[in-house]
Scaffold this motif. Structure first.
Motif, PDB file in Angstrom:
ATOM      1  N   UNK A 128       0.829  -1.416   0.016  1.00  0.00           N
ATOM      2  CA  UNK A 128      -0.070  -0.066   0.268  1.00  0.00           C
ATOM      3  C   UNK A 128       1.035   1.444   0.025  1.00  0.00           C
ATOM      4  N   UNK A 129       1.868   1.281   0.751  1.00  0.00           N
ATOM      5  CA  UNK A 129       2.896   2.133   1.012  1.00  0.00           C
ATOM      6  C   UNK A 129       4.279   2.080   1.358  1.00  0.00           C
ATOM      7  N   UNK A 130       5.280   2.563   0.854  1.00  0.00           N
ATOM      8  CA  UNK A 130       6.501   2.402   1.239  1.00  0.00           C
ATOM      9  C   UNK A 130       7.075   3.825   1.924  1.00  0.00           C
ATOM     10  N   UNK A 131       7.737   3.627   3.269  1.00  0.00           N
ATOM     11  CA  UNK A 131       8.259   4.899   3.712  1.00  0.00           C
ATOM     12  C   UNK A 131       9.764   4.948   3.876  1.00  0.00           C
ATOM     13  N   UNK A 132      10.656   5.664   3.217  1.00  0.00           N
ATOM     14  CA  UNK A 132      12.230   5.637   3.424  1.00  0.00           C
ATOM     15  C   UNK A 132      12.257   6.359   4.814  1.00  0.00           C
ATOM     16  N   UNK A 133      13.012   5.835   5.899  1.00  0.00           N
ATOM     17  CA  UNK A 133      13.257   6.578   7.004  1.00  0.00           C
ATOM     18  C   UNK A 133      14.505   7.138   7.196  1.00  0.00           C
ATOM     19  N   UNK A 134      14.369   8.446   7.432  1.00  0.00           N
ATOM     20  CA  UNK A 134      15.583   9.567   7.059  1.00  0.00           C
ATOM     21  C   UNK A 134      16.611   9.750   8.545  1.00  0.00           C
ATOM     22  N   UNK A 135      16.133   8.908   9.704  1.00  0.00           N
ATOM     23  CA  UNK A 135      16.929   9.260  10.861  1.00  0.00           C
ATOM     24  C   UNK A 135      18.384   8.491  10.767  1.00  0.00           C
ATOM     25  N   UNK A 136      19.285   9.195  11.100  1.00  0.00           N
ATOM     26  CA  UNK A 136      20.687   8.818  11.194  1.00  0.00           C
ATOM     27  C   UNK A 136      20.968   7.733  12.126  1.00  0.00           C
ATOM     28  N   UNK A 137      21.878   7.065  11.917  1.00  0.00           N
ATOM     29  CA  UNK A 137      22.477   6.035  12.701  1.00  0.00           C
ATOM     30  C   UNK A 137      23.829   6.430  13.484  1.00  0.00           C
ATOM     31  N   UNK A 138      24.134   5.860  14.663  1.00  0.00           N
ATOM     32  CA  UNK A 138      23.111   4.999  15.589  1.00  0.00           C
ATOM     33  C   UNK A 138      21.939   5.681  16.255  1.00  0.00           C
ATOM     34  N   UNK A 139      20.990   4.810  16.354  1.00  0.00           N
ATOM     35  CA  UNK A 139      19.750   5.433  16.744  1.00  0.00           C
ATOM     36  C   UNK A 139      19.760   5.172  18.038  1.00  0.00           C
ATOM     37  N   UNK A 140      19.355   6.603  18.887  1.00  0.00           N
ATOM     38  CA  UNK A 140      19.255   6.565  20.485  1.00  0.00           C
ATOM     39  C   UNK A 140      17.833   6.481  20.948  1.00  0.00           C
ATOM     40  N   UNK A 141      17.554   5.887  21.930  1.00  0.00           N
ATOM     41  CA  UNK A 141      16.417   5.771  22.740  1.00  0.00           C
ATOM     42  C   UNK A 141      15.436   7.211  22.782  1.00  0.00           C
ATOM     43  N   UNK A 142      16.084   8.290  22.845  1.00  0.00           N
ATOM     44  CA  UNK A 142      15.479   9.587  22.658  1.00  0.00           C
ATOM     45  C   UNK A 142      14.786   9.756  21.429  1.00  0.00           C
ATOM     46  N   UNK A 143      15.232   9.102  20.439  1.00  0.00           N
ATOM     47  CA  UNK A 143      14.526   9.360  19.130  1.00  0.00           C
ATOM     48  C   UNK A 143      13.098   9.055  19.037  1.00  0.00           C
ATOM     49  N   UNK A 144      12.526   8.295  19.839  1.00  0.00           N
ATOM     50  CA  UNK A 144      11.096   7.847  19.893  1.00  0.00           C
ATOM     51  C   UNK A 144      10.396   8.848  20.414  1.00  0.00           C
ATOM     52  N   UNK A 145      10.912   9.909  21.181  1.00  0.00           N
ATOM     53  CA  UNK A 145       9.915  11.100  21.522  1.00  0.00           C
ATOM     54  C   UNK A 145      10.146  12.298  20.659  1.00  0.00           C
ATOM     55  N   UNK A 146      10.927  12.250  19.614  1.00  0.00           N
ATOM     56  CA  UNK A 146      11.137  13.457  18.805  1.00  0.00           C
ATOM     57  C   UNK A 146       9.743  13.872  18.025  1.00  0.00           C
ATOM     58  N   UNK A 147       9.826  14.784  17.588  1.00  0.00           N
ATOM     59  CA  UNK A 147       8.621  15.499  16.664  1.00  0.00           C
ATOM     60  C   UNK A 147       8.718  14.766  15.359  1.00  0.00           C
TER      61      UNK A 147
END
Length: 246
Positions: free
Chosen positions: A209-228
């Protein structure tokens, strides 16, 4: 060259179409997650890729070679840890490599230590917690010679904090070994946190139905999940899933 390539896969059981013309690629070293409504055929897709069953039409290629109906070309980790109860943890994690004639206990012990399982090499599965057994299962997948690992909701039975720890551990191991991973989950946050791309399936008969390319840089930190930005992607994927459920 793409590592894994699916082109127009269609699978039926009797008169019921489960998958309808699914096309996707997983490139070398890429982490791709699949989300979709319950019963949309995500596990069926893994059975096709693993050669357990064959599609009614379409092709499956690994590094350009057709693998339809052929087993042993991908490493598959199901929802349950699938450790053999009569083998020790060390014996379990070297199993796939042992079958392929590439058993390396020194590397296996190093990997178990990285997984926080040092001292449990000679323990048996019933002596480990759920999270520990999942880590052992993933070490076995990493040690297997196949270039693609398919993970079918491996963390679904874990509590929220153990799950997050496992996600961070998985990313660390994946970053070190750079295997291609195709990951099925019902958890949008998990898909976003782990992946390079997230693919949303429709309800049955499933199509992309849809494909999303995720732009977040790596390594990923736990705080990312609370970002806008993270929450905005979560909202967009949620809306696509709601629409997919009709």
């Amino acid at each position: 060259m793409s590592n894994l390539e699916l082109v127009n896969l269609t699978k039926k059981y009797g008169e019921t179409t489960i998958l309808n013309r699914i096309s996707l690629t997983v490139r070398n070293g890429e982490f791709v997650s699949i989300v979709g409504p319950s019963g949309s055929g995500k596990s069926t897709l893994f059975r096709l890729i693993g050669g357990i069953t064959s599609p009614n039409s379409g092709t499956i290629k690994l590094n350009g070679k057709e693998i339809i109906g052929k087993r042993g070309f991908i490493s598959y980790m199901p929802q349950s840890d699938s450790l053999l109860p009569w083998r020790s943890i060390l014996q379990n994690v070297v199993l796939a490599a042992e079958i392929a004639g590439r058993k390396d206990e020194l590397e296996a012990k190093r990997m178990l230590e990285r997984a926080g399982l040092k001292g449990y090499e000679n323990a048996y599965p019933h002596e480990l917690s759920g999270g520990m057994k999942q880590r052992a299962s993933f070490v076995r997948s990493i040690l297997s010679p196949q270039p693609v690992i398919c993970l079918d909701e491996p963390f679904s039975a874990l509590d929220e904090f153990t799950r997050l720890d496992m996600q961070k551990w998985l990313l660390a191991m994946w970053n070190e070994h750079q295997r291609s991973i195709l990951f099925v989950t019902h958890n949008i946050e998990e898909a976003l946190f782990l992946s390079d791309r997230v693919i949303v399936l429709s309800a049955r008969p499933a199509s992309i139905k849809k494909e999303f390319t995720i732009p977040f840089s790596r390594p990923r930190e736990e705080a990312l999940v609370l970002s806008e930005a993270f929450l905005e992607y979560k909202k967009r994927i949620y809306q696509e899933l709601r629409a997919a459920n009709g």
